[in-house]
Write an enzyme that holds these catalytic residues in place. Sequence first.
Site, PDB file in Angstrom:
ATOM      1  N   GLU A 187     -19.421 -10.533   4.797  1.00 37.65           N
ATOM      2  CA  GLU A 187     -20.238 -11.200   5.807  1.00 37.65           C
ATOM      3  C   GLU A 187     -21.343 -12.034   5.173  1.00 37.65           C
ATOM      4  O   GLU A 187     -21.682 -13.115   5.652  1.00 37.65           O
ATOM      5  CB  GLU A 187     -20.840 -10.166   6.765  1.00 37.65           C
TER       6      GLU A 187
ATOM      7  N   ASP B  50     -13.605 -13.293   1.309  1.00 32.90           N
ATOM      8  CA  ASP B  50     -12.963 -12.153   0.657  1.00 32.90           C
ATOM      9  C   ASP B  50     -13.129 -12.225  -0.858  1.00 32.90           C
ATOM     10  O   ASP B  50     -13.432 -11.225  -1.517  1.00 32.90           O
ATOM     11  CB  ASP B  50     -11.465 -12.115   0.999  1.00 32.90           C
TER      12      ASP B  50
END
Length: 428
Positions: free
Chosen positions: A279, A362
């Site tokens: 995030e 990611d």
Amino acid sequence: MARKIGFYAMLAYVVYGFLVYGYLFYFADTSLPFEYQGSRADPATFMNARELMLSEEYSKIRNLMFFLSAPLEWLIYLLILLLGLSRAFKKWGQETTKNKFGQAAIYVIWLSFFTFLLTFPLSYLSYNLSRTYNISTQSFPSWMKDELIDFWVSYGMMLVIVFVLYWLINKSRKFWWLFAWLLSIPFTLFIMFLQPVVIDPLYNDFYPLKNKELEGKILELASRADIPAEHVFEVNMAEKTNALNAYVTGIGTNSRIVLWDTTLNRLNDDQILFIMAHEMAHYVEKHLYIGIAGYLLLSLVGLYLTARVMNWAIQGYGKDLKVGDIGDIRSLPLFLMIISMLAFAASPLSNFVSRYQETRADRYAIEMTDHPEAAITSFQELSQAGLSQVNPPLLVKIFRYGHPTMLERISRLEEYEIQKRNREAESP
């Protein structure tokens, strides 16, 4: 002619529904490619037989409902025009008050009520589906409360938008779409600024993360990423769902990092730190602002195309649609139908950009945490909790997935894990 248009529209919807059903239930291939079978991306390695069966069933039905919902909305707007309901809504407003804003308010409330009523069965089926497969834990009264909050929040925003929109159309028939777009920029930013502190708390309770040790670890990650975060928030979602989630919302001083309590209850600290690093990557790489810019660009093109299509439709079919002029509020269902169609058509592009950003996030997260085991198991837990397909059908991925598939995400992490082992083996 109006009857013929309505008949063929309903026939097209039925045929479309059967085609989508056939694709999802009989022709779509969700099997795992041979090279991934037995890998950690293979759901058979982390789901039992019952979970695998439920995942396939739930995903197929949920995807079917997704593909049926948007065209149903278009059909409802078209029938509201063809049956003269839009004309009736305007008449009821004029008979009630002479105030222009009051007339718009009455028109919009009737339009909102009819669309809510006609889409309610599909919404309820979606809720009931989640309850049946134990994704949702929300009681019917709680769900209904959220539906009504949605209704009134949407109504309030739509009323303001509609009143301003038709004022602009009647002031500038040629360039209303451009002026509407210019006004949408501050409006969009204002709504995003309010979202975390005004709109989201209408649905759930937010509070600072109770686990201060975990919050310290998350804030240490934020410090390493040069993110000026002072708090991490958790939200009580366990009473509504068993699914897991975490996200960053808001802009400016109202930005928030949020963790669902279901995530806190199911994942360990290392797994949560990987998700938090993911995030934070969106903040570091300015994905939120890139997303806003992309949305505004698409909305500019969308409003221009909407203006062109509305003019064409009213000139050619205005009599059948019971609309004589683009500046008449009776044309609102046509406006909403075209906007919805264009948004659906643009979703493959916006999803493609989103999947790229999520892949970047990611990669950032695994490089920051350097814990492939925690990353892989966190994605496995996410798949289990949400009964997600690891390898969804192509059209589902294109139209629904703003994230890479779990097959793609876990297989990339496995590659990183192998590279890490090789580096460790080569180091003295």
